[in-house]
Motif scaffolding. Structure first.
Motif, PDB file in Angstrom:
ATOM      1  N   GLU A 258       1.709  17.304  11.424  1.00  0.00           N
ATOM      2  CA  GLU A 258       2.099  16.864  12.763  1.00  0.00           C
ATOM      3  C   GLU A 258       2.963  15.618  12.732  1.00  0.00           C
ATOM      4  O   GLU A 258       3.955  15.514  13.456  1.00  0.00           O
ATOM      5  CB  GLU A 258       0.842  16.606  13.589  1.00  0.00           C
ATOM      6  CG  GLU A 258       1.138  16.168  15.017  1.00  0.00           C
ATOM      7  CD  GLU A 258      -0.132  15.896  15.804  1.00  0.00           C
ATOM      8  OE1 GLU A 258      -0.014  15.451  16.959  1.00  0.00           O
ATOM      9  OE2 GLU A 258      -1.230  16.122  15.256  1.00  0.00           O
ATOM     10  N   LYS A 259       2.613  14.645  11.881  1.00  0.00           N
ATOM     11  CA  LYS A 259       3.334  13.381  11.836  1.00  0.00           C
ATOM     12  C   LYS A 259       4.248  13.247  10.615  1.00  0.00           C
ATOM     13  O   LYS A 259       5.025  12.299  10.523  1.00  0.00           O
ATOM     14  CB  LYS A 259       2.342  12.212  11.833  1.00  0.00           C
ATOM     15  CG  LYS A 259       1.492  12.126  13.102  1.00  0.00           C
ATOM     16  CD  LYS A 259       2.348  11.763  14.309  1.00  0.00           C
ATOM     17  CE  LYS A 259       1.471  11.565  15.542  1.00  0.00           C
ATOM     18  NZ  LYS A 259       2.273  11.189  16.732  1.00  0.00           N
ATOM     19  N   GLY A 260       4.134  14.164   9.680  1.00  0.00           N
ATOM     20  CA  GLY A 260       4.997  14.102   8.507  1.00  0.00           C
ATOM     21  C   GLY A 260       4.590  13.047   7.507  1.00  0.00           C
ATOM     22  O   GLY A 260       5.442  12.353   6.942  1.00  0.00           O
ATOM     23  N   TYR A 261       3.283  12.889   7.288  1.00  0.00           N
ATOM     24  CA  TYR A 261       2.770  11.932   6.306  1.00  0.00           C
ATOM     25  C   TYR A 261       2.019  12.662   5.207  1.00  0.00           C
ATOM     26  O   TYR A 261       1.498  13.762   5.415  1.00  0.00           O
ATOM     27  CB  TYR A 261       1.789  10.934   6.945  1.00  0.00           C
ATOM     28  CG  TYR A 261       2.360  10.053   8.022  1.00  0.00           C
ATOM     29  CD1 TYR A 261       3.395   9.169   7.754  1.00  0.00           C
ATOM     30  CD2 TYR A 261       1.827  10.094   9.317  1.00  0.00           C
ATOM     31  CE1 TYR A 261       3.892   8.345   8.748  1.00  0.00           C
ATOM     32  CE2 TYR A 261       2.330   9.272  10.319  1.00  0.00           C
ATOM     33  CZ  TYR A 261       3.370   8.405  10.030  1.00  0.00           C
ATOM     34  OH  TYR A 261       3.866   7.593  11.010  1.00  0.00           O
ATOM     35  N   SER A 262       1.909  12.018   4.062  1.00  0.00           N
ATOM     36  CA  SER A 262       0.902  12.372   3.072  1.00  0.00           C
ATOM     37  C   SER A 262      -0.288  11.445   3.304  1.00  0.00           C
ATOM     38  O   SER A 262      -0.106  10.240   3.501  1.00  0.00           O
ATOM     39  CB  SER A 262       1.436  12.201   1.654  1.00  0.00           C
ATOM     40  OG  SER A 262       2.415  13.175   1.362  1.00  0.00           O
ATOM     41  N   VAL A 263      -1.482  12.003   3.289  1.00  0.00           N
ATOM     42  CA  VAL A 263      -2.689  11.232   3.585  1.00  0.00           C
ATOM     43  C   VAL A 263      -3.510  11.089   2.306  1.00  0.00           C
ATOM     44  O   VAL A 263      -3.955  12.077   1.727  1.00  0.00           O
ATOM     45  CB  VAL A 263      -3.539  11.896   4.676  1.00  0.00           C
ATOM     46  CG1 VAL A 263      -4.731  11.009   5.033  1.00  0.00           C
ATOM     47  CG2 VAL A 263      -2.693  12.189   5.913  1.00  0.00           C
ATOM     48  N   PHE A 306      -1.776   6.596   5.211  1.00  0.00           N
ATOM     49  CA  PHE A 306      -0.756   7.558   5.617  1.00  0.00           C
ATOM     50  C   PHE A 306       0.580   7.058   5.063  1.00  0.00           C
ATOM     51  O   PHE A 306       1.076   6.017   5.490  1.00  0.00           O
ATOM     52  CB  PHE A 306      -0.698   7.670   7.145  1.00  0.00           C
ATOM     53  CG  PHE A 306      -1.938   8.270   7.757  1.00  0.00           C
ATOM     54  CD1 PHE A 306      -1.929   9.577   8.232  1.00  0.00           C
ATOM     55  CD2 PHE A 306      -3.122   7.534   7.847  1.00  0.00           C
ATOM     56  CE1 PHE A 306      -3.083  10.137   8.799  1.00  0.00           C
ATOM     57  CE2 PHE A 306      -4.268   8.087   8.405  1.00  0.00           C
ATOM     58  CZ  PHE A 306      -4.244   9.387   8.883  1.00  0.00           C
ATOM     59  N   ILE A 307       1.134   7.784   4.115  1.00  0.00           N
ATOM     60  CA  ILE A 307       2.270   7.261   3.359  1.00  0.00           C
ATOM     61  C   ILE A 307       3.437   8.249   3.297  1.00  0.00           C
ATOM     62  O   ILE A 307       3.279   9.447   3.569  1.00  0.00           O
ATOM     63  CB  ILE A 307       1.862   6.913   1.905  1.00  0.00           C
ATOM     64  CG1 ILE A 307       1.559   8.186   1.124  1.00  0.00           C
ATOM     65  CG2 ILE A 307       0.668   5.964   1.887  1.00  0.00           C
ATOM     66  CD1 ILE A 307       1.439   7.984  -0.369  1.00  0.00           C
ATOM     67  N   ARG A 308       4.602   7.724   2.970  1.00  0.00           N
ATOM     68  CA  ARG A 308       5.760   8.500   2.540  1.00  0.00           C
ATOM     69  C   ARG A 308       6.433   7.727   1.419  1.00  0.00           C
ATOM     70  O   ARG A 308       6.281   6.505   1.316  1.00  0.00           O
ATOM     71  CB  ARG A 308       6.785   8.697   3.666  1.00  0.00           C
ATOM     72  CG  ARG A 308       6.278   9.455   4.868  1.00  0.00           C
ATOM     73  CD  ARG A 308       7.394   9.609   5.901  1.00  0.00           C
ATOM     74  NE  ARG A 308       6.850   9.982   7.203  1.00  0.00           N
ATOM     75  CZ  ARG A 308       7.220   9.437   8.354  1.00  0.00           C
ATOM     76  NH1 ARG A 308       8.128   8.482   8.357  1.00  0.00           N
ATOM     77  NH2 ARG A 308       6.696   9.842   9.484  1.00  0.00           N
ATOM     78  N   HIS A 309       7.180   8.424   0.607  1.00  0.00           N
ATOM     79  CA  HIS A 309       7.992   7.742  -0.391  1.00  0.00           C
ATOM     80  C   HIS A 309       9.091   6.980   0.326  1.00  0.00           C
ATOM     81  O   HIS A 309       9.428   7.275   1.479  1.00  0.00           O
ATOM     82  CB  HIS A 309       8.595   8.755  -1.375  1.00  0.00           C
ATOM     83  CG  HIS A 309       9.158   8.128  -2.607  1.00  0.00           C
ATOM     84  ND1 HIS A 309      10.491   7.775  -2.709  1.00  0.00           N
ATOM     85  CD2 HIS A 309       8.576   7.768  -3.773  1.00  0.00           C
ATOM     86  CE1 HIS A 309      10.700   7.240  -3.902  1.00  0.00           C
ATOM     87  NE2 HIS A 309       9.554   7.225  -4.578  1.00  0.00           N
ATOM     88  N   LYS A 310       9.659   5.972  -0.337  1.00  0.00           N
ATOM     89  CA  LYS A 310      10.683   5.154   0.323  1.00  0.00           C
ATOM     90  C   LYS A 310      11.917   5.963   0.723  1.00  0.00           C
ATOM     91  O   LYS A 310      12.671   5.554   1.607  1.00  0.00           O
ATOM     92  CB  LYS A 310      11.090   3.987  -0.569  1.00  0.00           C
ATOM     93  CG  LYS A 310      11.912   4.361  -1.784  1.00  0.00           C
ATOM     94  CD  LYS A 310      12.419   3.119  -2.495  1.00  0.00           C
ATOM     95  CE  LYS A 310      13.350   3.467  -3.640  1.00  0.00           C
ATOM     96  NZ  LYS A 310      13.887   2.272  -4.305  1.00  0.00           N
ATOM     97  N   ASP A 311      12.129   7.137   0.080  1.00  0.00           N
ATOM     98  CA  ASP A 311      13.247   7.993   0.468  1.00  0.00           C
ATOM     99  C   ASP A 311      12.896   8.911   1.632  1.00  0.00           C
ATOM    100  O   ASP A 311      13.713   9.727   2.067  1.00  0.00           O
ATOM    101  CB  ASP A 311      13.741   8.812  -0.726  1.00  0.00           C
ATOM    102  CG  ASP A 311      12.663   9.739  -1.292  1.00  0.00           C
ATOM    103  OD1 ASP A 311      11.598   9.872  -0.656  1.00  0.00           O
ATOM    104  OD2 ASP A 311      12.890  10.321  -2.371  1.00  0.00           O
ATOM    105  N   GLY A 312      11.664   8.772   2.151  1.00  0.00           N
ATOM    106  CA  GLY A 312      11.257   9.543   3.313  1.00  0.00           C
ATOM    107  C   GLY A 312      10.501  10.806   2.998  1.00  0.00           C
ATOM    108  O   GLY A 312      10.029  11.489   3.908  1.00  0.00           O
ATOM    109  N   CYS A 313      10.353  11.141   1.724  1.00  0.00           N
ATOM    110  CA  CYS A 313       9.697  12.387   1.336  1.00  0.00           C
ATOM    111  C   CYS A 313       8.181  12.213   1.260  1.00  0.00           C
ATOM    112  O   CYS A 313       7.673  11.130   0.985  1.00  0.00           O
ATOM    113  CB  CYS A 313      10.215  12.866  -0.014  1.00  0.00           C
ATOM    114  SG  CYS A 313      11.974  13.277  -0.016  1.00  0.00           S
TER     115      CYS A 313
END
Length: 450
Positions: A258-263, A306-313
Motif C-alpha cells: 500500500e505504501k511502497g515500503y519494506s518492513v 519502514f524503509i527503502r533504499h536511497k535509490d527508492g527501491c
C-alpha cells in the motif's frame, strides 16, 4: 522488478527550507510518569535519525519507546528516554546539551572517507593519533598490540575493541608519552605500522582476509566506525555460535504494498544501544527509515522499521532480504557480551594497557570487548572476558585475578546473567538485565577535536 518510489529533492531547496524552518527540540517531563519525552521536529535530511539516536545514546540514555515519521520533507520523532537508573532526565546540563546539539545551532557529524587496502590505518586527530586495526582474533592479540605501542613509547589514552565471528576491530587513540601530543613523525609512524602489521598477521597467516584495516579521515563516531569496519570485513557472512537458548534475534522482512515500503521487524532481548546499532547498520547499508516504532517490555525489545533504499527501491529479492537480516543479526551480536566484565581504574601511565592485558592473558583470559578511556590523570579500562576457548570464566580465576591486580588499582567485577535464564528470571527482576557498563566515546571525541 524493483519499484522506485523515491521523489527528487533539489539540494538548494532543502538548504533554503532548513533555514526558513529550523529544527525544534522539546524536552517534556510532564506528559509521562515514568520517562522523559524528547520530541524532535525538523527538515528531513539523510542520516538525521542516526544523528538524533547517536546523541541520546552517547549521553547514556535508555530509549524505551520511540515513534519515527519522516515521510515527505519533514522529520518528526518522539523518544521516551530514561537515565541508566530508570529515572527521568532532570539534569539541566544534559537537557541543555540535547537542545543545543539537536536544535537550530546543532551540526551534523562530519563525513568520512576510507581507503581500503592498508593493514594499519593511522591519522592525527587533535592531540592524538588514531589507529584502526582489523584482524583475525586470537587469545592475547590485544595484549600484543598494546605491548608494541608501549615499547615504541606511545601512550593509549582511549580505545575500544569489539570481537565478532573470530574477527577483531579496534580503534585506538594514542599520543607521545613525553609530549602528550599527536605523533606526526613519518618514520616513527611507519615503524609502528610495520610492527603492528607483523603482530596482527600472526606467525601463520598471510591471507589478506586475516588482517586488513582502513585509513579514515575525520571524526567518525567510534561505535559507528567499528560497525563500518566489521561490515566491510563481511563478518556477517560467518556462522554465529548459537547458545541454544532460543533467544536469538528474530528478524523478518516483509513488503508493504500500500505504501511502497519494506518492513523490517526485529524481536530480541533488549540491551543498551540496541536502536543505535540497528539504525547505524541500516544507514551504512544506504537504507532510509521513513517510519519506525520501538518498544521495550522488561527484557524484551520489539522494533519495526519502514524503509527503502536511497535509490527508492524496496527489498524485493530474497538475496537482498537475506543480506539485510544477516547484517542486522551481526550488528546486534557485536555489542553483546555475556559473562564477566572487569572495570579497572588506575593512575594513567605508559604501558598500563599492556600490563593489564598481559595479566589477563597469563590467567588464560581472552578479551571479547574492551573500552579504555582517560579522565584527567585516571585511566578507566573495561574488559569483557572469556577463557581461551570462548567459554565462561570460572569464579576461581576471577578471584585469582582480583588478588593479583587489586593491590595496584581499583577493580570492579560484574557478571551478566546468561540469556538462557532470561525467561525464568527476567520477568521476576532477579538480575536478568544487562550490565550498566558503557563507554563514553561520543563525548570523549570532543576532547580530541582541535
Amino acid at each position: 522488478m524493483a519499484k522506485v518510489y523515491w521523489p527528487y529533492f533539489d539540494p538548494e531547496y532543502e538548504n533554503l527550507s532548513s533555514r526558513i524552518n529550523p529544527p525544534s527540540v522539546s524536552i517534556d517531563n510532564t506528559s509521562c510518569k515514568e520517562c522523559t519525552l524528547v520530541k524532535v521536529d525538523s527538515m528531513n535530511k539523510p542520516g538525521i535519525l542516526l544523528e538524533v539516536v547517536q546523541v541520546l545514546t552517547d549521553l547514556d540514555l535508555t530509549i524505551t519507546k520511540a515513534y519515527i515519521s519522516s515521510d515527505g520533507g519533514w522529520f518528526m520523532d518522539v523518544f521516551h528516554v530514561t537515565d541508566q537508573q530508570g529515572n527521568k532526565v532532570t539534569d539541566s546540563k544534559t537537557i541543555d546539551y540535547i537542545e543545543k546539539v539537536l536544535g537550530p545551532k546543532g551540526h551534523a557529524a562530519s563525513s568520512q572517507n576510507t581507503w581500503p587496502g592498508k593493514r594499519v590505518g593511522v591519522h592525527s586527530l587533535g592531540d592524538h593519533t588514531s589507529i584502526e586495526i582489523i584482524a583475525r582474533d586470537r587469545p592475547g592479540l590485544l595484549s600484543e598490540i598494546s605491548a608494541v605501542l608501549a615499547d615504541l613509547h606511545f601512550n593509549v589514552v582511549a580505545a575500544e575493541a569489539w570481537t565478532h565471528n573470530r574477527r577483531i576491530a579496534c580503534v585506538l587513540y594514542v599520543n607521545d608519552n613525553e609530549t602528550s601530543r599527536a605523533v606526526d613523525d613519518p618514520e616513527r609512524l611507519s615503524a609502528m605500522e610495520e610492527q603492528l602489521n607483523l603482530v596482527i598477521r600472526g606467525p601463520e597467516q598471510e591471507d589478506e582476509k586475516v588482517a586488513r584495516t582502513s585509513l579514515s579521515i575525520g571524526s567518525t563516531h567510534v561505535d559507528r566506525r567499528l560497525h563500518q569496519m566489521l561490515f566491510a570485513d563481511r563478518d556477517y557472512d560467518a556462522v554465529s555460535k548459537v547458545d541454544g537458548s532460543g533467544l536469538e534475534p528474530k528478524i523478518t522482512v516483509e513488503h508493504c504494498e500500500e505504501k511502497g515500503y519494506s518492513v523490517i521487524s526485529v524481536s530480541c532481548e533488549d540491551r543498551a544501544k540496541l536502536m543505535f546499532d540497528i539504525v547505524c547498520t541500516l544507514t551504512d547499508m544506504q537504507y532510509i527509515v521513513f517510519h519506525a516504532t520501538i518498544t521495550s517490555s522488561g527484557p524484551h525489545a520489539s522494533q519495526e522499521y519502514f524503509i527503502r533504499h536511497k535509490d527508492g527501491c524496496t527489498l524485493d529479492s530474497e538475496g537482498e532480504k537475506e543480506r539485510v537480516i544477516k547484517c542486522l543479526e551481526a550488528a546486534i551480536h557485536r555489542r553483546v557480551s555475556e559473562g564477566w566484565s572487569l572495570e579497572l581504574c588506575a593512575k594513567d601511565r605508559v604501558g598500563l594497557l599492556s600490563e593489564v592485558t598481559r595479566i589477563l592473558r597469563e590467567h588464560g583470559l581472552s578479551v571479547t570487548r574492551a573500552g579504555v578511556t582517560t579522565v584527567g590523570e585516571q585511566a578507566v579500562n573495561v574488559f569483557y572476558v572469556r577463557d581461551a576457548s570462548g567459554n565462561p570464566v570460572d569464579v576461581k580465576t576471577i578471584e585469582a585475578l582480583r588478588g593479583e591486580i587489586g593491590h595496584s588499582m581499583m577493580i570492579n567485577v560484574k557478571n551478566k546473567v546468561p540469556s538462557r535464564r532470561w525467561k525464568q528470571e527476567g520477568q521476576a527482576g532477579t538480575g536478568g538485565g544487562w550490565a550498566k557498563t558503557s563507554f563514553f566515546f561520543g563525548n570523549l571525541l570532543e576532547k580530541f577535536l582541535p
